[in-house]
Enzyme design. Structure first.
Site, mmCIF file in Angstrom:
data_model
loop_
_atom_site.group_PDB
_atom_site.id
_atom_site.type_symbol
_atom_site.label_atom_id
_atom_site.label_comp_id
_atom_site.label_asym_id
_atom_site.label_seq_id
_atom_site.Cartn_x
_atom_site.Cartn_y
_atom_site.Cartn_z
ATOM 1 N N LYS A 98 -40.016 -52.756 16.627
ATOM 2 C CA LYS A 98 -40.710 -53.920 16.055
ATOM 3 C C LYS A 98 -40.972 -54.927 17.170
ATOM 4 O O LYS A 98 -40.039 -55.309 17.897
ATOM 5 C CB LYS A 98 -39.851 -54.568 14.967
ATOM 6 C CG LYS A 98 -39.823 -53.754 13.704
ATOM 7 C CD LYS A 98 -39.237 -54.517 12.535
ATOM 8 C CE LYS A 98 -39.367 -53.724 11.256
ATOM 9 N NZ LYS A 98 -38.977 -52.313 11.364
ATOM 10 N N ASP A 132 -43.916 -50.231 14.699
ATOM 11 C CA ASP A 132 -43.981 -50.549 13.267
ATOM 12 C C ASP A 132 -44.935 -51.715 13.055
ATOM 13 O O ASP A 132 -45.110 -52.558 13.938
ATOM 14 C CB ASP A 132 -42.602 -50.977 12.749
ATOM 15 C CG ASP A 132 -41.667 -49.794 12.488
ATOM 16 O OD1 ASP A 132 -42.124 -48.636 12.523
ATOM 17 O OD2 ASP A 132 -40.469 -50.045 12.249
ATOM 18 N N MET A 133 -45.524 -51.768 11.852
ATOM 19 C CA MET A 133 -46.379 -52.916 11.533
ATOM 20 C C MET A 133 -45.601 -53.877 10.641
ATOM 21 O O MET A 133 -45.016 -53.465 9.645
ATOM 22 C CB MET A 133 -47.664 -52.452 10.842
ATOM 23 C CG MET A 133 -48.699 -53.551 10.717
ATOM 24 S SD MET A 133 -49.175 -54.308 12.308
ATOM 25 C CE MET A 133 -50.334 -53.103 12.960
ATOM 26 N N ARG A 183 -49.528 -43.887 11.820
ATOM 27 C CA ARG A 183 -48.708 -43.652 10.621
ATOM 28 C C ARG A 183 -49.316 -44.506 9.513
ATOM 29 O O ARG A 183 -49.447 -45.715 9.670
ATOM 30 C CB ARG A 183 -47.265 -44.078 10.868
ATOM 31 C CG ARG A 183 -46.418 -44.027 9.589
ATOM 32 C CD ARG A 183 -45.160 -44.870 9.697
ATOM 33 N NE ARG A 183 -44.196 -44.353 10.631
ATOM 34 C CZ ARG A 183 -43.290 -45.118 11.265
ATOM 35 N NH1 ARG A 183 -43.273 -46.433 11.071
ATOM 36 N NH2 ARG A 183 -42.436 -44.586 12.097
ATOM 37 N N GLY A 187 -47.539 -50.496 2.872
ATOM 38 C CA GLY A 187 -47.234 -51.866 3.310
ATOM 39 C C GLY A 187 -46.053 -52.407 2.522
ATOM 40 O O GLY A 187 -46.041 -52.327 1.294
ATOM 41 N N THR A 225 -45.375 -41.602 2.921
ATOM 42 C CA THR A 225 -45.294 -42.064 1.528
ATOM 43 C C THR A 225 -44.319 -41.175 0.766
ATOM 44 O O THR A 225 -44.095 -40.026 1.153
ATOM 45 C CB THR A 225 -46.684 -42.034 0.849
ATOM 46 O OG1 THR A 225 -46.566 -42.528 -0.488
ATOM 47 C CG2 THR A 225 -47.284 -40.645 0.808
ATOM 48 N N ARG A 287 -36.147 -54.872 1.323
ATOM 49 C CA ARG A 287 -37.510 -54.335 1.134
ATOM 50 C C ARG A 287 -37.457 -53.023 0.350
ATOM 51 O O ARG A 287 -38.305 -52.747 -0.499
ATOM 52 C CB ARG A 287 -38.216 -54.142 2.480
ATOM 53 C CG ARG A 287 -38.654 -55.458 3.128
ATOM 54 C CD ARG A 287 -39.725 -55.251 4.190
ATOM 55 N NE ARG A 287 -39.241 -54.549 5.360
ATOM 56 C CZ ARG A 287 -38.596 -55.125 6.370
ATOM 57 N NH1 ARG A 287 -38.339 -56.411 6.350
ATOM 58 N NH2 ARG A 287 -38.214 -54.414 7.409
HETATM 59 P P1 FDA Z 1 -44.542 -46.369 -3.877
HETATM 60 O O1 FDA Z 1 -43.782 -47.580 -3.510
HETATM 61 O O2 FDA Z 1 -45.709 -46.511 -4.796
HETATM 62 O O3 FDA Z 1 -43.520 -45.306 -4.437
HETATM 63 C C1 FDA Z 1 -43.913 -44.037 -4.930
HETATM 64 C C2 FDA Z 1 -42.692 -43.333 -5.502
HETATM 65 O O4 FDA Z 1 -41.771 -43.055 -4.452
HETATM 66 C C3 FDA Z 1 -41.888 -44.180 -6.474
HETATM 67 O O5 FDA Z 1 -42.393 -44.065 -7.782
HETATM 68 C C4 FDA Z 1 -40.505 -43.594 -6.326
HETATM 69 O O6 FDA Z 1 -40.411 -42.383 -7.032
HETATM 70 C C5 FDA Z 1 -40.427 -43.268 -4.864
HETATM 71 N N1 FDA Z 1 -39.852 -44.392 -4.077
HETATM 72 C C6 FDA Z 1 -40.524 -45.243 -3.279
HETATM 73 N N2 FDA Z 1 -39.689 -46.130 -2.676
HETATM 74 C C7 FDA Z 1 -38.453 -45.834 -3.137
HETATM 75 C C8 FDA Z 1 -37.169 -46.394 -2.892
HETATM 76 N N3 FDA Z 1 -36.993 -47.431 -2.059
HETATM 77 N N4 FDA Z 1 -36.118 -45.828 -3.525
HETATM 78 C C9 FDA Z 1 -36.289 -44.763 -4.341
HETATM 79 N N5 FDA Z 1 -37.490 -44.193 -4.607
HETATM 80 C C10 FDA Z 1 -38.556 -44.724 -4.022
HETATM 81 N N6 FDA Z 1 -44.122 -50.504 5.811
HETATM 82 C C11 FDA Z 1 -44.620 -51.450 6.623
HETATM 83 O O7 FDA Z 1 -45.114 -52.471 6.141
HETATM 84 N N7 FDA Z 1 -44.570 -51.276 7.984
HETATM 85 C C12 FDA Z 1 -44.064 -50.153 8.556
HETATM 86 O O8 FDA Z 1 -44.057 -50.035 9.789
HETATM 87 C C13 FDA Z 1 -43.540 -49.140 7.694
HETATM 88 N N8 FDA Z 1 -43.008 -47.985 8.205
HETATM 89 C C14 FDA Z 1 -42.676 -46.963 7.335
HETATM 90 C C15 FDA Z 1 -42.286 -45.718 7.830
HETATM 91 C C16 FDA Z 1 -42.076 -44.650 6.969
HETATM 92 C C17 FDA Z 1 -41.692 -43.320 7.525
HETATM 93 C C18 FDA Z 1 -42.229 -44.836 5.562
HETATM 94 C C19 FDA Z 1 -42.043 -43.697 4.601
HETATM 95 C C20 FDA Z 1 -42.563 -46.073 5.066
HETATM 96 C C21 FDA Z 1 -42.774 -47.148 5.941
HETATM 97 N N9 FDA Z 1 -43.109 -48.397 5.449
HETATM 98 C C22 FDA Z 1 -43.589 -49.356 6.311
HETATM 99 C C23 FDA Z 1 -42.890 -48.732 4.003
HETATM 100 C C24 FDA Z 1 -44.136 -48.538 3.167
HETATM 101 O O9 FDA Z 1 -45.088 -49.533 3.465
HETATM 102 C C25 FDA Z 1 -43.795 -48.621 1.682
HETATM 103 O O10 FDA Z 1 -43.294 -49.899 1.408
HETATM 104 C C26 FDA Z 1 -42.804 -47.577 1.199
HETATM 105 O O11 FDA Z 1 -43.013 -46.337 1.814
HETATM 106 C C27 FDA Z 1 -42.932 -47.358 -0.324
HETATM 107 O O12 FDA Z 1 -44.227 -46.939 -0.630
HETATM 108 P P2 FDA Z 1 -44.614 -45.454 -1.121
HETATM 109 O O13 FDA Z 1 -45.806 -45.024 -0.334
HETATM 110 O O14 FDA Z 1 -43.467 -44.550 -1.039
HETATM 111 O O15 FDA Z 1 -45.156 -45.644 -2.597
#
Ligand code: FDA
Length: 306
Positions: A98, A132-133, A183, A187, A225, A287
């Protein structure tokens, strides 16, 4: 993305809540689910067995904004140590960093001076550094620093783009143009309407659209995701358009949908798990909690019954 995210993040900022979560024994189980320990060796011990399944990692030493050059220098030393130590222990030296931990609030020149030795180390050990963003106040600065280093270290550095931001569609095209590794995430920060889509449906629709752009023309995109619909859509699009499994990867967070992580790997897809660790876990943890109302309600129940 959850409708409750803004309010949950606001409540989590309160010192009483922070103290409660940090000191309550019942909370530690939930923290351990998302955070791989308080130090690097513990994190490496936890992830090493998973490498046998072909799962790869990106290590993230948790922390947020620093306010002194000494703190930023400590973060540089720490990132360099992670790259060297992972390499020594036979784990691919891949880290997520970061820029606010490297002094972005203190100036871009200082940040640049701090990023450089990290990328030099990555080059020396054959590693990779993902920037990271963070919140939208930092998007332009982060991209400015990234593009400058991407010109010089194209194989060592990648970026993250967030589909909640209105600007991201244009940023994706610029990153495709320069062959940068992106990546794609939805968000994680609460953002104002002026810069970000507020409806989950819009963020998801943007994700689908931009994911397809990256799978078609991007350079080894990371589809980060846990969303089952988007994962299915990525698989379908890649198969239909003959995008080889080796040309992209899925990424998920440590502790989230572990079974799916293994299942996707077993189905032949690249799966990289983001492994956060370190004593400064609280903002990251909140978060994750804010993304899932079920987890937030668990915390709330413990808090009101204390
Ligand atoms: P969404 O939040 O819609 O979730 C879809 C489904 O996934 C949910 O219905 C649930 O089943 C499951 N799920 C999701 N989160 C869960 C949790 N915490 N516990 C249990 N189940 C859960 N963001 C950012 O702003 N800057 C960054 O640099 C990064 N870097 C990053 C790296 C990687 C490898 C990942 C996977 C994610 C990030 N993120 C991030 C976070 C990203 O922006 C986002 O907030 C989370 O991935 C949750 O979003 P989803 O795409 O999973 O969808």
């Amino acid at each position: 993305m959850s409708f409750f995210r803004g309010p949950i993040l606001a409540v989590a900022e309160r010192p009483t809540v922070r103290n409660f979560v940090s000191s309550n024994r019942l909370m530690s189980g939930l923290v351990d689910r998302f955070v791989a320990g308080e130090d690097l060796e513990t994190a490496l011990d936890l992830v090493q067995p998973l490498t046998e399944h072909g799962i790869t990692f990106t290590l993230d030493e948790l922390g947020e904004n620093v306010s002194t050059t000494a703190e930023a220098e400590a973060a540089v030393a720490s990132y360099i140590h992670i790259l060297n130590r992972a390499s020594e222990r036979g784990v691919e030296p891949n880290i997520s960093i970061k820029l606010t931990m490297l002094g972005l609030d203190l100036g871009e020149d200082l940040t640049r001076a701090n990023v450089e030795p990290i990328l030099e180390t990555a080059k020396a050990v054959g590693g990779f550094v993902r920037i990271d963003m963070e919140g939208s106040a930092y998007t332009q600065q982060t991209l400015d620093v990234f593009t400058e280093f991407h010109d010089r270290y194209p194989e060592q550095v990648g970026i993250v783009l967030q589909t909640c931001l209105r600007r991201t569609e244009a940023d994706i095209e610029a990153m495709i143009e320069r062959r940068a590794r992106v990546r794609l995430v939805k968000g994680a920060y609460a953002e104002p309407d002026a810069v970000a889509y507020q409806e989950k449906a819009s963020v998801d629709a943007q994700y689908l659209k931009l994911m397809k752009r990256l799978l078609k023309d991007g350079n080894y995109p990371a589809i980060a995701t846990h969303d089952p619909a988007l994962i299915a859509a990525a698989r379908e699009f890649a198969a239909k358009n003959e995008v080889a499994n080796e040309a992209w990867e899925f990424q998920m967070l440590y502790g989230v949908r572990r079974d799916e992580q293994l299942a996707l790997r077993e189905a032949g897809y690249g799966m990289r798990v983001y492994v956060p660790y370190g004593p400064s876990w609280y903002p990251y943890f909140t978060r994750r909690i804010a993304e899932r109302p079920a987890n937030a309600f668990f915390v709330l129940r413990q808090f009101v019954s204390k």
